[in-house]
Design a protein around this motif. Structure first.
Motif, PDB file in Angstrom:
ATOM      1  N   LEU A  58       0.865  -1.172   0.000  1.00 12.78           N
ATOM      2  CA  LEU A  58       0.000   0.000   0.000  1.00 12.78           C
ATOM      3  C   LEU A  58       0.904   1.224   0.000  1.00 12.78           C
ATOM      4  O   LEU A  58       1.752   1.377   0.887  1.00 12.78           O
ATOM      5  N   GLU A  59       0.754   2.079  -0.999  1.00 14.94           N
ATOM      6  CA  GLU A  59       1.601   3.269  -1.124  1.00 14.94           C
ATOM      7  C   GLU A  59       0.748   4.526  -1.214  1.00 14.94           C
ATOM      8  O   GLU A  59      -0.274   4.546  -1.911  1.00 14.94           O
ATOM      9  N   VAL A  60       1.170   5.550  -0.504  1.00 20.19           N
ATOM     10  CA  VAL A  60       0.629   6.895  -0.678  1.00 20.19           C
ATOM     11  C   VAL A  60       1.749   7.713  -1.303  1.00 20.19           C
ATOM     12  O   VAL A  60       2.811   7.901  -0.689  1.00 20.19           O
ATOM     13  N   ILE A  61       1.539   8.185  -2.519  1.00 16.69           N
ATOM     14  CA  ILE A  61       2.610   8.817  -3.300  1.00 16.69           C
ATOM     15  C   ILE A  61       2.359  10.312  -3.424  1.00 16.69           C
ATOM     16  O   ILE A  61       1.266  10.744  -3.817  1.00 16.69           O
ATOM     17  N   ASP A  62       3.367  11.072  -3.063  1.00 15.95           N
ATOM     18  CA  ASP A  62       3.341  12.517  -3.247  1.00 15.95           C
ATOM     19  C   ASP A  62       3.585  12.798  -4.732  1.00 15.95           C
ATOM     20  O   ASP A  62       4.645  12.479  -5.268  1.00 15.95           O
ATOM     21  N   LYS A  63       2.616  13.402  -5.403  1.00 15.90           N
ATOM     22  CA  LYS A  63       2.735  13.598  -6.848  1.00 15.90           C
ATOM     23  C   LYS A  63       3.843  14.584  -7.217  1.00 15.90           C
ATOM     24  O   LYS A  63       4.522  14.410  -8.239  1.00 15.90           O
ATOM     25  N   LEU A 148      -1.510  10.131  -4.657  1.00 19.62           N
ATOM     26  CA  LEU A 148      -2.059   8.920  -5.253  1.00 19.62           C
ATOM     27  C   LEU A 148      -1.952   7.813  -4.217  1.00 19.62           C
ATOM     28  O   LEU A 148      -0.897   7.649  -3.585  1.00 19.62           O
ATOM     29  N   VAL A 149      -3.026   7.056  -4.014  1.00 24.36           N
ATOM     30  CA  VAL A 149      -3.003   5.914  -3.106  1.00 24.36           C
ATOM     31  C   VAL A 149      -3.198   4.659  -3.944  1.00 24.36           C
ATOM     32  O   VAL A 149      -4.216   4.524  -4.635  1.00 24.36           O
ATOM     33  N   ALA A 150      -2.213   3.760  -3.909  1.00 27.07           N
ATOM     34  CA  ALA A 150      -2.248   2.561  -4.740  1.00 27.07           C
ATOM     35  C   ALA A 150      -2.092   1.306  -3.888  1.00 27.07           C
ATOM     36  O   ALA A 150      -1.218   1.237  -3.018  1.00 27.07           O
TER      37      ALA A 150
END
Length: 392
Positions: A58-63, A148-150
């Protein structure tokens, strides 16, 4: 899909039965794991097993930075995770595709590049082999201008590309993953202010937050509905008032135990009791627990104790899961859940205002769809897949 993990010793049980049980376990882990501070790994592990994958992340990505600000995993070694964050995250060729997707969108390798391109790409040719990984299937849980949460399942070269059946299975999980992640976000945002009411408002079970003297700090809509429908108790600003002397006594003892534990900052004091209905219908279960930290509202009142009320007659997550797992109609699923509480077909018909013959028709179709041969088996299976309310 052939399930190989977690099925040893299952004897002659069919693959369909095993898959249904793993799906139910995954949903349970998702809803519990995403609402507990340290529960994400268990949710990832359960989905990994269900999907027959090597790992899940589970990743929360800073765009803006194009880097993960949150990275949690199961089945991926911590050293490889550190290497990914330090060097390979910005070079991940899967990222541009994910950034262009809408919420709920799925992505897998052939949407990114073919095998020849993978063999030339540093992420596929250098990083993934060290981690023992090759292929993936991901879903965008949240897409905002900032982040973005993937959610991704990771596969080995031997496991190969995901199949159409596995893509379809992930699509079934998407709304549950999104709902659980939104719940986690609301809990995180609300923690420490206004008693997390934005999250508690969403729960089917009744919840009351009570002050040190029993006064009501917060009531969720479900508790107010249970109070009105069951007639077991009424609620006002002064507290919870049960209808019978016996229940008032039980509640007083339970609240005193929880309040003392709250004063000592203890959280292991749990007092449960059953509140029986006068009409003989299934009882409610009442639990009182001390809160780890007082919850301060804007008006200055503190919540020291949480009261949970479960009414088995209210629509449950189990009913929705039965619809998904076995293709039951809503009426069939609600009947199964009602019978699992001990209610008879005649009582259910009277409560719903339908003919008993209609109830028996629903029960016959439920048996045909599920293969369950008796009410006892139905009860056991409903209890196995029920998602209870946990609070920490």
């Amino acid at each position: 899909m052939t399930v190989q993990t977690g099925t040893a010793g299952l004897g002659q049980r069919s693959e369909v039965t095993v898959r249904s049980e793993l799906y139910a376990q995954a949903l349970d882990a998702i809803y519990h794991g995403f609402t507990e501070p340290d529960g994400i790994e268990s949710a990832l592990e359960s989905v990994k097993i269900l999907m027959g994958a090597e790992g899940a992340t589970l990743e929360v990505i800073d765009k803006a930075a194009r880097r993960p600000v949150t990275f949690q995993s199961s089945g991926v070694a911590s050293a490889e995770g550190d290497d990914y964050l330090a060097h390979f995250a910005p070079r991940n060729p899967r990222l541009p595709v994910a950034l262009s997707q809408q919420q709920g969108g799925l992505c897998w390798d052939y949407q990114v590049m073919d095998e020849r391109a993978m063999n030339r790409d540093p992420f596929y040719a250098e990083f993934l082999p060290r981690a023992g990984l090759r292929y993936f299937l991901s879903v965008v849980l949240e897409q905002s201008p900032q982040s973005l949460v993937a959610f991704t399942v990771q596969r080995t070269a031997a496991q190969g590309h995901v199949s159409a059946a596995e893509i379809k299975l992930m699509q079934r999980l998407v709304p549950h993953l999104q709902r659980a992640y939104r719940m986690r976000s609301r809990l995180a945002a609300a923690y420490g202010r206004d008693a997390t009411t934005s999250a508690l408002d969403l729960l089917k079970d009744g919840v009351a937050l009570l002050g040190a003297k029993g006064e009501t700090v917060y009531l969720n809509p479900s508790l107010q509905a249970i109070s009105a429908e069951s007639g077991l108790f009424r609620v006002d600003k002064r507290g919870i008032h049960f209808s019978s002397a016996d229940l008032r006594s039980r509640y007083a003892r339970a609240f005193a135990t929880a309040a003392r534990a709250s004063e000592r900052a203890e959280t292991d004091a749990v007092t449960d009791f059953v509140a029986a209905r006068a009409d003989g219908l299934p009882p409610c279960t009442v639990s009182l627990r001390a809160l780890r930290h007082p919850r301060l509202r804007a008006d200055g009142s503190d919540a020291a104790v949480i009261m949970l009320v479960h009414d088995p007659l209210r629509e449950s997550v189990a009913a929705r899961m039965l619809q998904e797992l076995h293709g039951l109609t809503r009426a069939e699923a609600e009947l199964a859940c009602a019978l699992s509480t001990g209610m008879t077909a005649v009582e259910y018909a009277a409560r719903r205002g339908v003919r008993v013959t209609t109830v028996y028709t629903h029960l016959k179709r439920t048996r045909e769809k599920t293969g369950w041969r008796s009410v006892a088996e139905l009860t056991r299976r409903v209890h196995e897949i029920s998602i209870g309310l946990r609070t920490n």
